[in-house]
Design a protein around this motif. Sequence first.
Motif, PDB file in Angstrom:
ATOM      1  N   CYS A  63      18.966 -11.626  -2.785  1.00 15.66           N
ATOM      2  CA  CYS A  63      18.885 -10.546  -1.806  1.00 15.66           C
ATOM      3  C   CYS A  63      17.511 -10.549  -1.156  1.00 15.66           C
ATOM      4  O   CYS A  63      16.490 -10.496  -1.842  1.00 15.66           O
ATOM      5  N   ALA A  64      17.487 -10.602   0.173  1.00 13.55           N
ATOM      6  CA  ALA A  64      16.249 -10.433   0.926  1.00 13.55           C
ATOM      7  C   ALA A  64      15.982  -8.942   1.075  1.00 13.55           C
ATOM      8  O   ALA A  64      16.899  -8.166   1.359  1.00 13.55           O
ATOM      9  N   ILE A  65      14.747  -8.535   0.880  1.00 11.22           N
ATOM     10  CA  ILE A  65      14.380  -7.123   0.928  1.00 11.22           C
ATOM     11  C   ILE A  65      13.414  -6.885   2.090  1.00 11.22           C
ATOM     12  O   ILE A  65      12.384  -7.558   2.197  1.00 11.22           O
ATOM     13  N   SER A  66      13.757  -5.958   2.960  1.00 12.49           N
ATOM     14  CA  SER A  66      12.885  -5.596   4.072  1.00 12.49           C
ATOM     15  C   SER A  66      12.487  -4.134   3.951  1.00 12.49           C
ATOM     16  O   SER A  66      12.943  -3.412   3.053  1.00 12.49           O
ATOM     17  N   MET A  67      11.619  -3.695   4.884  1.00 11.94           N
ATOM     18  CA  MET A  67      11.175  -2.307   4.861  1.00 11.94           C
ATOM     19  C   MET A  67      12.360  -1.380   5.018  1.00 11.94           C
ATOM     20  O   MET A  67      13.297  -1.698   5.753  1.00 11.94           O
TER      21      MET A  67
END
Length: 273
Positions: A63-67
Amino acid sequence: MSRRISRDTRLCMSLSARPGNFGTRFHNHLYEALDLDYVYKAFTTTDLPAAIGGIRALGIRGCAISMPFKEACIPLLDALAESAAAIDSVNTIVNDAGHLRGYNTDYLAVRQLLDEHGVSPQTSFALRGSGGMAKAVACALRDAGFQDGVIVARNEAAGRRLAETCGYEWTPELGARRPQMLVNVTPIGMSGGADADALAFDEAAIGAAQRVFDVVALPAETPLIRAARARGIATISGADVIVLQALEQFALYTGVRPSPAQVRSAAAHARGG
């Protein structure tokens, strides 16, 4: 090549307050090019603990996590890789049989770009921003040996905290300072944002700079990058950052490292080219 999704297909995903299409297009393009049985989908959430629990429970591979989730997700993970632990910020989760480990490929991408562009650690800089991505960039600069820096942030608490963490100065505005490198790590100049047409630094500061680094990836040429290039100033674009960090995520999820030509093709596809 036509891919079929089956019960054995592995899922990767992203979590962001404002999901985009770059990661989805980049990863799925490479899955097809390399004939990998994976699929990638972007999500948002109003319940982060449940979303992270779903990654673990459903066997989602990565999973890519962004703001705004880069720091909030940390207590929900089992371990942090060195790249994330060093800056207390996560942009990538890898799930190994229910064990969730956090990484920060933003940090790795910035370190690589500073090296590739031959930016001297003696360069003075001003970094505008104080969020999770700003922490990754500031720590990458610190660890690359940059000592003469200032964090420009209107949020005094976050700005001071980041400056103290990295050994830099904090200021709410750049003012009359004229650093050699300007680094924007805010949404200023981002497509679709309230400040899409704004400059992250004033004209005088841009004109005095030797290099401009804008971490905003979309558009590839932000107002700040265009202003710098119009003056013949060297630039580093967020379009470069997003490709490198996505490539590192891809390798973490699949164990496969695509060729440079495959990466270029995926990046062009992800940008709609």
